[in-house]
Design an enzyme around this catalytic site. Structure first.
Site, short mmCIF file in Angstrom:
data_model
loop_
_atom_site.label_atom_id
_atom_site.label_comp_id
_atom_site.label_asym_id
_atom_site.label_seq_id
_atom_site.Cartn_x
_atom_site.Cartn_y
_atom_site.Cartn_z
N ASN A 119 20.45 44.55 72.40
CA ASN A 119 20.28 43.65 73.55
C ASN A 119 18.93 43.87 74.19
O ASN A 119 18.15 44.70 73.72
CB ASN A 119 21.44 43.85 74.54
CG ASN A 119 21.49 45.28 75.05
OD1 ASN A 119 20.56 45.75 75.69
ND2 ASN A 119 22.57 46.00 74.73
N LYS A 170 34.56 44.50 88.41
CA LYS A 170 34.39 45.70 87.58
C LYS A 170 34.65 46.98 88.38
O LYS A 170 35.06 48.00 87.81
CB LYS A 170 33.00 45.72 86.96
CG LYS A 170 32.87 44.69 85.85
CD LYS A 170 31.48 44.60 85.25
CE LYS A 170 31.45 43.40 84.29
NZ LYS A 170 30.13 43.15 83.75
N1 CTP Z 1 29.82 50.30 80.08
C1 CTP Z 1 30.16 51.44 79.38
N2 CTP Z 1 30.67 51.33 78.11
C2 CTP Z 1 30.86 50.15 77.54
C3 CTP Z 1 30.51 48.97 78.22
C4 CTP Z 1 29.99 49.08 79.50
O1 CTP Z 1 29.98 52.52 79.91
N3 CTP Z 1 31.34 50.09 76.34
C5 CTP Z 1 29.30 50.42 81.43
C6 CTP Z 1 27.87 49.96 81.57
O2 CTP Z 1 26.97 51.03 81.34
C7 CTP Z 1 27.85 49.48 83.01
C8 CTP Z 1 29.24 48.95 83.23
O3 CTP Z 1 30.05 49.58 82.26
O4 CTP Z 1 27.68 50.55 83.90
C9 CTP Z 1 29.36 47.49 83.13
O5 CTP Z 1 28.86 47.07 81.89
P1 CTP Z 1 29.02 45.55 81.47
O6 CTP Z 1 28.51 45.40 80.08
O7 CTP Z 1 28.45 44.70 82.54
O8 CTP Z 1 30.60 45.44 81.55
P2 CTP Z 1 31.67 45.03 80.53
O9 CTP Z 1 32.88 45.77 80.93
O10 CTP Z 1 31.17 45.22 79.15
O11 CTP Z 1 31.87 43.50 80.89
P3 CTP Z 1 31.18 42.17 80.32
O12 CTP Z 1 30.32 42.57 79.16
O13 CTP Z 1 32.31 41.33 79.97
O14 CTP Z 1 30.40 41.62 81.46
#
Ligand code: CTP
Length: 397
Positions: free
Chosen positions: A212, A340
């Site tokens: 990403n 979240k």
């Molecule tokens: N995060 C994590 N491990 C993952 C995915 C996310 O620790 N596998 C953490 C990220 O580092 C961030 C938070 O969770 O601090 C939110 O990440 P985000 O990608 O926005 O959340 P998701 O739960 O993946 O939701 P979405 O992608 O649907 O927005």
């Protein structure tokens, strides 16, 4: 401007590392500091006072008896408005003088005569490896530490004399980073901060993968800000070309699964900050060999499996650290981040707009907790990281 309104006496003694101080003097000024350079006779064997006058924009003091300063008592007057005396390079001879309270040249005299509370003394040793390792120097250095003098470096590496080892003066950018750090409030002293930063990379085959747009800039800035606040910092970083902040332990990983394993193996911590943009899925039918394109072949069908949620996992541990999550959202930024907060069960989420944040040097952040939303208006990422660390420190107390 990390050093706005600061005034320093920069003292130079006689070592070849004096050339690095030309750069340091420019960089200190770039950060907003004003400077008074003082040179010993030895320093002037390497660099002229005119060079330093041109670089610092101010006459250089070199002689206790021929002072340019008002009342002809430069050893007193020069430090009275200074926020620190920075001696770089500091020779073995000069460290010995400091350790014994000698005052036989202007720089040694002003170091002795400074107000020790208001004007800290910061020294950057530079000498041959044998001179540094000599028990006499080590005794002096131990004494200086005991006396509250801040010692930056020295580093190890190739030396101008052709030998190799400890004794090289830190580079200008390293000294600058340490000097800036010195002036930050130590709100996380004694705490351990673990954080994730950067993107992850999920392989498809040996040469392809899914990643990403995260640059790592925010995570690296948070690591630096936490270190500057006095914390021991471990940063688990996805693929990023950024340089590691000084004195931060960096563990490089590639995939979300590796990031999870590295995080768990570096607990316990007092604070966990999940800044990384972790891939939500990895490719479950990853190929061990490069997928080949043939005229007749159909495009490969990728299958995905969920990655572990690192933040939610850490937050659910019985001895969970204080957990902070980031949410980079394209729409409904605050609502998504607030959601979240609940699903990941963390006390603090930091939200920003993904379109503005990824790869940028500045960002606007919103801090969301049970109390409400606090917005940190657009600023450079290090300034934002320092504000975030201040907020986390306040919540720990
Ligand atoms: N995060 C994590 N491990 C993952 C995915 C996310 O620790 N596998 C953490 C990220 O580092 C961030 C938070 O969770 O601090 C939110 O990440 P985000 O990608 O926005 O959340 P998701 O739960 O993946 O939701 P979405 O992608 O649907 O927005």
């Amino acid at each position: 401007m990390q050093l706005a309104k600061k005034h320093f006496v920069v003292g130079m003694t006689g070592g070849i590392a004096a050339y690095k101080v030309c750069e340091l003097v420019r960089r200190l000024q770039d950060e907003g500091a004003s400077l008074q350079v003082v040179m010993t006779d030895g320093a002037q064997q390497f660099i002229t006072a005119m060079t330093m006058q041109a670089l610092s924009g101010r006459s250089v003091e070199t002689d206790q008896w021929k002072s340019l300063t008002g009342n002809a008592m430069p050893h007193i007057e020069l430090t009275r408005n200074a926020d620190a005396v920075i001696v770089a390079p500091a020779t073995a001879d000069f460290l010995a003088k400091l350790a014994h309270g000698l005052a036989d040249d202007l720089l040694a005299a002003l170091a002795l005569a400074r107000d020790r509370v208001r004007t800290p003394l910061i020294v950057a040793p530079a000498m041959n490896v044998e001179m540094w390792g000599n028990p006499a120097t080590q005794r002096n250095v131990a004494q200086l530490r005991d006396d509250g003098i801040v010692i930056l470096g020295p580093a190890s590496g190739a030396q101008a004399c052709g030998e190799t080892g400890v004794g090289r003066m830190l580079e200008a950018h390293e000294l600058l980073e340490d000097i800036v750090a010195f002036f930050q409030p130590k709100t996380l002293a004694g705490k351990k901060v673990l954080l994730t930063a950067g993107p992850t990379f999920e392989p498809i085959d040996p040469v392809r993968g899914i990643t990403n747009l995260s640059s790592g800039k925010t995570g690296f800035a948070v690591a630096r800000a936490a270190r500057d606040a006095g914390a021991r910092v471990t940063m688990i970083a996805g693929p990023s070309a950024l340089g590691t902040p000084r004195n931060v332990e960096r563990v490089d990983v590639t995939t979300g699964k590796q990031m999870m394993d590295a995080v768990l193996s570096h607990l316990p911590a007092d604070v966990f900050i999940a800044v990384a943009a972790v891939a939500d899925w990895h490719v479950s039918n990853q190929s061990a060999r490069k997928i080949k394109k043939t005229a007749t072949s159909t495009p490969p069908a990728l299958q995905f499996a969920l990655n572990p949620d690192i933040l939610a996992t850490v937050a659910a541990l019985p001895s969970a650290p204080y957990c902070v999550g980031f949410a980079a959202e394209s729409d409904d930024v605050i609502d998504n981040a607030r959601r979240k907060l609940g699903t990941k069960k963390v006390p603090l989420m930091v939200a920003n707009r993904a379109q503005d944040a990824f790869g940028a040097d500045r960002s606007e952040l919103s801090l969301i907790d049970q109390e409400g939303v606090m917005t940190l208006p657009n600023d450079d990422k290090l300034a934002q990281a320092r504000r975030l660390i201040a907020e986390i420190s306040a919540r720990l107390r």
